[in-house]
Scaffold this motif. Sequence first.
Motif, PDB file in Angstrom:
ATOM      1  N   GLU A  87     -72.482   2.911  -1.584  1.00  0.00           N
ATOM      2  CA  GLU A  87     -73.468   3.831  -1.033  1.00  0.00           C
ATOM      3  C   GLU A  87     -74.491   4.223  -2.098  1.00  0.00           C
ATOM      4  O   GLU A  87     -74.230   4.149  -3.298  1.00  0.00           O
ATOM      5  N   LEU A  88     -75.649   4.649  -1.642  1.00  0.00           N
ATOM      6  CA  LEU A  88     -76.688   5.145  -2.536  1.00  0.00           C
ATOM      7  C   LEU A  88     -76.156   6.332  -3.334  1.00  0.00           C
ATOM      8  O   LEU A  88     -75.476   7.205  -2.794  1.00  0.00           O
ATOM      9  N   GLU A 142     -81.791   4.778  -9.454  1.00  0.00           N
ATOM     10  CA  GLU A 142     -81.351   5.957  -8.718  1.00  0.00           C
ATOM     11  C   GLU A 142     -81.842   7.256  -9.349  1.00  0.00           C
ATOM     12  O   GLU A 142     -82.019   8.259  -8.658  1.00  0.00           O
ATOM     13  N   VAL A 165     -83.062  -2.010  -8.615  1.00  0.00           N
ATOM     14  CA  VAL A 165     -81.755  -1.777  -8.007  1.00  0.00           C
ATOM     15  C   VAL A 165     -80.677  -2.401  -8.881  1.00  0.00           C
ATOM     16  O   VAL A 165     -80.920  -3.334  -9.644  1.00  0.00           O
ATOM     17  N   ARG A 168     -76.581  -2.182  -5.086  1.00  0.00           N
ATOM     18  CA  ARG A 168     -76.428  -1.164  -4.036  1.00  0.00           C
ATOM     19  C   ARG A 168     -77.831  -0.690  -3.694  1.00  0.00           C
ATOM     20  O   ARG A 168     -78.783  -0.896  -4.463  1.00  0.00           O
ATOM     21  N   THR A 170     -81.163   1.635  -3.187  1.00  0.00           N
ATOM     22  CA  THR A 170     -81.851   2.799  -3.739  1.00  0.00           C
ATOM     23  C   THR A 170     -83.024   3.111  -2.813  1.00  0.00           C
ATOM     24  O   THR A 170     -83.278   2.380  -1.848  1.00  0.00           O
ATOM     25  N   GLU A 174     -83.066  -2.785  -1.699  1.00  0.00           N
ATOM     26  CA  GLU A 174     -81.661  -3.141  -1.522  1.00  0.00           C
ATOM     27  C   GLU A 174     -81.226  -4.106  -2.608  1.00  0.00           C
ATOM     28  O   GLU A 174     -81.988  -4.986  -3.010  1.00  0.00           O
TER      29      GLU A 174
END
Length: 359
Positions: A87-88, A142, A165, A168, A170, A174
């Motif tokens: 997950e983000l 992130e 990224v 995962r 952001t 992707e």
Amino acid sequence: MAGSNHVNSSGRVFDGHNDVLSKLMTAGGVAAAESFLGSTDFDIDLQKAAAGNLGGGFFAMWVASPSTGVDYQEMMTQAKYDVPLPELVERRAALDVVMQQAAILMRLQELGAVEICTSVKSLRQCFKTDRLAAVLHLEGCEAIDPEFHALDVLYAAGLRSLGPVWSRPTVFGEGVPFRFPATPDIGAGLTDLGLELIRRCNTKGILVDLSHLNQKGFEDVARLSRHPLVATHSNAHPLCKHARNLTNDQLEQIKASRGMVGLNFASAFLREDGRMLKDVPIEQMLRHLDHLIEFVGEDSVGLGSDFDGAEIPEDIQDASGLPKLVAAMQQHGYGETLIAKLCHGNWFRVLEETWHAQD
């Protein structure tokens, strides 16, 4: 204190990717930085760097995903696997981690172990000393806010390379999953905010790393960026059909941009069966180098080990094993000029073209 001795820089290695800052953070953060000067169980420390003639490289700041109870390393030892994308990660939590890892690198600089370099001139000068020439890299954005304030501050602190990224999602795009067998054509590309990130990196002269982008994200960067296309730690998909590896079409686009590919030592991206197992002969690393050289040329291939971030072939094991790879290159028929390019010259070339390509 490190940094005072003159060393022979002709055969030194400049490495496209390591995760030792994450290891140091887990080991105690800034307080653990002094351990880097001695002998550790990390893939990179000053003793191993000296033994391996490692002169520097990209030091990645990376934020781990919250534990899900799934053993991803075990999954990747299987004949087939599809590791779900995490997950983000929440931005403020990511920023805390990035600040701590940047502070660790700054402490290493205070201790004389590294020099944070923002020009190729400083890289070359540092290469002549026993300090490690460090490029501050962000693996996954992130921690970057939609207004890019954090990007500006990190740039002022020395950031000169980033990957939009990790594997995962952001807010910028992707990532490509750890999937075998598979192509990188999985998922959507960059978001509008991701496209703006690329523009800002172009303006500032920040290298954009393609290694964890999926195919659509790769194509978005290729269409928009004015810089050479660079994958700091990726391998050849025809030799290992892992989603993380580069197809021949992607390699040809990198060649057309005068870009760069750093050979990833992670065993799952080297082995034909895609399994994260250490029994990978050096000859398999040479096969990937041969393929990359064939498709992108002698001026666009280097090393991107992923030390301290992956299972490394047992014949290399850590940074002290780099001379074994160089010796294998020699026995394979690579000449002195080509080996110098692969070890560091090509990285210096692409960084000079990227860092000078500002508005």
